[in-house]
Design an enzyme around this catalytic site. Structure first.
Site, PDB file in Angstrom:
ATOM      1  N   SER A 147      -3.680  -0.889   5.395  1.00  0.00           N
ATOM      2  CA  SER A 147      -4.098  -1.486   6.673  1.00  0.00           C
ATOM      3  C   SER A 147      -2.868  -1.854   7.488  1.00  0.00           C
ATOM      4  CB  SER A 147      -4.925  -2.739   6.388  1.00  0.00           C
ATOM      5  OG  SER A 147      -5.066  -3.516   7.562  1.00  0.00           O
ATOM      6  N   TYR A 160      -4.671 -11.030   2.581  1.00  0.00           N
ATOM      7  CA  TYR A 160      -4.969  -9.599   2.788  1.00  0.00           C
ATOM      8  C   TYR A 160      -3.704  -8.854   3.213  1.00  0.00           C
ATOM      9  CZ  TYR A 160      -7.423  -5.595   5.003  1.00  0.00           C
ATOM     10  OH  TYR A 160      -7.866  -4.351   5.371  1.00  0.00           O
TER      11      TYR A 160
END
Ligand SMILES: NC(=O)c1ccc[n+]([C@@H]2O[C@H](COP(=O)([O-])OP(=O)(O)OC[C@H]3O[C@@H](n4cnc5c(N)ncnc54)[C@H](O)[C@@H]3O)[C@@H](O)[C@H]2O)c1
Length: 254
Positions: A147, A160
């Site tokens: 990501s 994250y």
């Protein structure tokens, strides 16, 4: 058929948004695929989609939070497909698993959960795949879905971002240690992709910030996974290919 004759495992999330598209793309490119998901119905549906398009795929269910399941999924791929050439790791995220909060409010157990579903299982699966690749003596490729949060701050999703950054570190180590064995690892780093998770907030609020002017499609991430997993990327290792519609290169100017 860029993956003709290759044996691929999509571990975790193979029946979800990006994972499902990846499973189908691998099948369409000629790979035989073992598709793993926590949800057996999703894994079965993804495998059925590959088969109805004329490809070869089998489903398996497993939880990436379980070390035994991760090892079992790798073993199942070797047994079912007769070996392993391409490992794809997919599961990850923050808001699907724990609340998004500022860093000073984050609970220990939530930090651990984000580690388990984003990075710990990837390291374990990579290690197991490396052992298979080395035993086979025919090399192999690993692609992890990452990501932009791995290199851009994601407010209220600190853990994250840290875990996605860790994927690239892992890929760099695999590149440095195993390139001479014909083994490569790369990251397909996605921006805002139109999946169930991203659409929880329907995505429209971020579209304005995306130079391309829309959310990405799961199929677009899948195409990057196919490329990085194939011989077309034989000279690419330890890298991340960013699929973000230009978000990460846009400055704060009109
Ligand atoms: N959607 C986005 O905008 C976006 C952006 C950047 C990166 N990503 C990354 O893409 C990957 C996939 O995201 P998505 O949006 O396609 O997700 P998704 O929610 O659409 O699919 C997730 C799949 O994972 C499965 N799953 C959940 N927990 C599991 C577990 N413990 N073990 C095994 N399987 C499990 C679910 O059953 C589901 O099929 C993640 O790594 C995510 O970080 C997504």
């Amino acid at each position: 058929m860029r993956l003709s004759g290759k044996r691929a495992l999509v571990i975790g999330g193979g029946g979800g948004g990006i994972g499902r598209a990846t499973t189908e793309a691998l099948g369409n490119e000629g790979a035989s695929v073992l598709v793993a998901d926590l949800d057996p119905d999703r894994a079965a549906a993804a495998a059925a989609a590959v088969r109805s398009a004329g490809g070869t795929a089998y489903p398996v269910s497993g939880d990436v939070r379980s070390a035994a399941d991760v090892d079992a999924m790798i073993a199942a791929a070797v047994q079912r497909l007769g070996g392993l050439d391409v490992l794809v790791t997919v599961v990850g995220g923050q808001v699907a698993f724990v609340p998004a909060v500022k860093l000073h409010e984050m609970a220990d157990e939530d930090w651990d959960t984000i580690y388990e579903v984003n990075l710990r299982y990837v390291a374990r699966a990579v290690r197991a795949a490396l052992r298979v690749f080395l035993d086979q003596g025919t090399g192999g490729t690993i692609v992890s879905v990452g990501s932009v949060t791995g290199f851009m701050a994601a407010p209220e999703q600190a853990a994250y971002g840290v875990m996605k950054a860790g994927l690239l570190s892992l890929a760099r180590t695999v590149a440095a240690e195993y390139a001479r064995d014909g083994i490569r690892m790369n990251i397909a780093a996605a921006g805002a992709i139109a999946t169930a998770v991203a659409n929880a907030g329907d995505g429209t609020e971020v579209v304005e910030e995306i130079p391309v002017g829309r959310l990405g499609r799961s199929e677009e991430v899948a195409q990057a996974v196919v490329y990085l997993g194939s011989d077309a990327a034989a000279y690419v290792t330890g890298q991340q290919l960013v699929l973000d519609g230009g978000v990460s290169v846009r400055g704060p100017f009109q």
